[in-house]
Enzyme design. Structure first.
Site, PDB file in Angstrom:
ATOM      1  N   LYS A 154       0.861  -1.190   0.000  1.00  0.00           N
ATOM      2  CA  LYS A 154       0.000   0.000   0.000  1.00  0.00           C
ATOM      3  C   LYS A 154       0.894   1.236   0.000  1.00  0.00           C
ATOM      4  O   LYS A 154       1.883   1.288   0.743  1.00  0.00           O
ATOM      5  CB  LYS A 154      -0.884  -0.014   1.247  1.00  0.00           C
ATOM      6  CG  LYS A 154      -1.922   1.110   1.293  1.00  0.00           C
ATOM      7  CD  LYS A 154      -2.788   1.035   2.557  1.00  0.00           C
ATOM      8  CE  LYS A 154      -3.911   2.051   2.522  1.00  0.00           C
ATOM      9  NZ  LYS A 154      -4.752   2.012   3.742  1.00  0.00           N
ATOM     10  N   SER A 163      -9.727   2.156   2.650  1.00  0.00           N
ATOM     11  CA  SER A 163      -8.803   2.825   1.762  1.00  0.00           C
ATOM     12  C   SER A 163      -7.799   1.930   1.046  1.00  0.00           C
ATOM     13  O   SER A 163      -7.203   2.353   0.058  1.00  0.00           O
ATOM     14  CB  SER A 163      -8.018   3.866   2.564  1.00  0.00           C
ATOM     15  OG  SER A 163      -7.210   3.246   3.530  1.00  0.00           O
ATOM     16  N   SER A 188     -10.244  -0.054   6.780  1.00  0.00           N
ATOM     17  CA  SER A 188      -9.564   0.082   5.481  1.00  0.00           C
ATOM     18  C   SER A 188      -8.839  -1.154   4.984  1.00  0.00           C
ATOM     19  O   SER A 188      -8.363  -1.166   3.851  1.00  0.00           O
ATOM     20  CB  SER A 188      -8.567   1.243   5.531  1.00  0.00           C
ATOM     21  OG  SER A 188      -9.236   2.471   5.440  1.00  0.00           O
TER      22      SER A 188
END
Lengths: 502, 95
Positions: free
Chosen positions: A82, A167, A191
């Site tokens: 990420k 996210s 997330s």
């Protein structure tokens, strides 16, 4: 694409690890296959930065170790990171314009541990800007598309692409589309788990303190949890072991030994008491989510567990408390983006003007909204009424869980109140977007480990997840229950957009 | 609570984010909507409940005061938008 090398990318992490150890294929072959898939899935916008050269160099080093029979736990396993984890010398953006051109001179603890374990970096995955969002549509680099599509005969005429959740949407989309074997994510309000649910993969938010936050771009420091995103529960266990551990650089990191999570996957849950909290039966919950939840209860009962109804009375207040605490911490954490030391700078005659113009140009609408809310709730005259009130409610949410865990060993709830929605939906109404996190936020406030497992499909043909929440530092327990759910659900569906199928 | 334009302009100044005049009104409406929604917390009786700032064990751990990092000025300055003679450079602050 007749000779599409889908076979290798279809392997789970555990299968690939074993194949590499037996020298059935090389880390180089595996990595080359993944690099090819990463290119094919570019329309999903799952990656902000691809790092194929680095991947091949890391694969080469892994092959050399494997040839000497000095293989490490993740040697040759290609993963996505990420783009909230700082990676030394590799562009790190947090999905924000304000970090333009930022090449960290250091490596985050979690990624350093993964590289030490032999993992191979394919690239940096797209996300909501500063991890603020539930759809991965607020990135400066554009929205992530979910590799899943609604069934053509589903909701009449609605064939719009759906969100990957957020996210950690780029991480989830990459893993689901077989463009990465696993990925790192971070979970501040859901997330990791919500995008895992939307993309039909496994997402594990460990206990607060289990994985170091050092080198992870901070959103809300008391709520941020790094964790793994994978295709199977076993793979999550393997990844977590490599990512977890005490870190002197993070003062909230827990000085506890890391168990062998994979060895704990015994499949044995007989006699375990599973809490089913009545407060999660929220108004307007779709019937299919309710039915899947009941199915999950039945699966666990058939496996010998003992489901019990419990009460978590402050559940309803977790989300509004979160939307005070998280913006408050964010407004403080994001003060560092001022155009002085890194990233974007908008030139101006005075220092104050430079700050204001840089931050106006660099932050997107949702980040700006949260920084303003956070600034307001921390400002003189409102601090007690909003911020301290929310922290008191947080204590009550945590107390609810502590009481529940006196009588149960784990808690079963849905991961999200819906399947993935179309890109563009829920964007005009902040609160409708925030409601995505209604089932995930409580575990963040309480810092408890929680895992989402794909358990079924919606009427539209999109994945739905079930979530297990556990006692602090009992990742072994939730992984064990999750694997039983995984076996019972037999989720074998694949997304529309996937290696070998496109 | 409903925020007015002036309050939004004030918090934007505190947050060092320049907002165009035209955006104050819509932002005031959006932020007010969020605040009205979080105000449901007032229904909760929190008397006698201590605020919880973190779930981590209370009290920061102690460690030896040792140098473990450093001597990397240039690596850090490499990310700066403007530098001068080994420093970060900013618009003039003192006349």
């Amino acid at each position: 694409m007749s000779d599409w090398p889908a076979a290798l990318t279809a392997l789970s992490l555990a299968e690939a690890r074993d194949g590499l150890a037996r020298r059935e294929f090389s880390a180089r072959e595996l990595t080359e296959n993944y690099i090819a898939v990463v290119e094919v899935v570019r329309p999903l916008n799952a990656f902000i930065t691809e790092t194929p050269d680095q991947a091949l160099a890391m694969a080469k080093a892994a092959d050399e170790r494997l040839a000497r029979a000095e293989g490490r736990p993740l040697d040759g396993i290609p993963i996505a990171v990420k783009d909230l984890f700082c990676t030394k010398g590799v562009l790190t953006t947090a999905g924000s314009h304000i970090l333009d051109g930022f090449h960290p001179p250091y490596e985050s603890t979690v990624t350093e541990k993964l590289w030490q374990a032999g993992a191979v970096m394919l690239g940096k995955a797209n996300l909501d800007e500063f991890a603020m969002g539930s759809s991965s549509t607020t990135s400066y680099y554009g929205p992530v598309e979910n590799p899943w599509r609604r069934r053509p005969n589903g909701r009449a005429g609605d064939n719009r692409p759906v969100v990957a959740g957020g996210s950690s949407g780029g991480s989830a989309a990459a893993v689901a589309a077989h463009a990465a074997m696993a990925a790192t994510g971070t979970d501040t309000g859901g997330s990791i788990r919500q995008p895992a649910s939307f993309c039909g993969i496994v997402g594990l938010k460990p206990t607060y303190g289990r994985c170091s936050r050092w080198g992870v771009v901070a959103y809300a420091s008391s709520l941020d949890h790094p964790g793994p995103m994978t295709r199977t529960v076993r793979d999550a266990a393997i990844m977590l072991r490599a990512m977890a551990g005490h870190d002197l650089k993070d003062s909230t990191s827990a000085p506890l030994p890391v168990p062998d999570y994979e060895a704990g996957l015994t499949g044995e849950i007989r006699g375990m008491r599973i809490g089913v909290p009545r407060e999660y039966r929220v108004e307007q919950m779709p019937g299919e989510i309710e039915a899947l939840w009941q199915q999950g209860v039945d699966w666990l009962r058939e496996a010998g567990a003992d489901p019990v109804e419990i009460s978590l009375p402050h559940t309803k207040y977790a989300l509004p408390a979160y939307y005070i605490i998280a913006p408050a911490e964010a407004s403080s954490n994001l003060a560092r983006y001022d155009g002085v030391r890194f990233g974007l700078r908008v030139g101006a005659a005075s220092l104050d003007e430079m700050y204001e113009l840089t931050r106006a140009a660099g932050f997107g609408a949702e980040v700006r909204r949260r920084v303003l809310i956070g600034t307001f709730v921390l400002s003189a005259g409102y601090y007690d009424a909003y911020y301290l009130k929310a922290q008191r409610v947080r204590a009550l949410v945590a107390r609810d869980f502590a009481k529940a865990f006196e009588e149960v060993d784990a808690i079963l709830v849905p991961t999200a109140p819906s399947a993935a929605f179309a890109i563009g939906d829920n964007t005009d109404d902040s609160i409708a977007m925030y409601l995505n996190d209604v089932f995930t936020v409580p575990a963040n406030l309480a810092g408890l480990p929680a895992i989402s497992v794909p358990a079924g499909l919606s009427a539209d043909g999109l994945p739905l997840g079930l979530q297990i929440i556990g006692r602090a530092f009992d990742e072994e327990g939730i992984l064990r229950v999750a694997q039983v759910l995984e076996s019972a659900a037999e989720f074998r569906h694949l997304p529309a957009f996937i290696a070998g199928k496109t | 609570m409903a925020l007015d334009r002036a309050t939004v302009a004030h918090i934007a100044t505190l947050a060092r984010i320049r907002l165009p005049e035209a955006e104050l009104e819509p932002l005031a409406a959006e932020l007010s909507q969020i605040l009205n929604w979080v105000e449901q917390l007032s229904e909760v009786d929190t008397s006698g409940v201590a605020p919880m700032a973190s779930v981590a064990a209370s009290g920061l751990p102690m460690r030896e005061d040792q140098v473990t990092d450093g001597d990397c000025r240039d690596a850090i300055l490499d990310n700066a938008p403007r530098t001068a003679r080994g420093f970060f450079a900013v618009p003039k602050v003192i006349e």
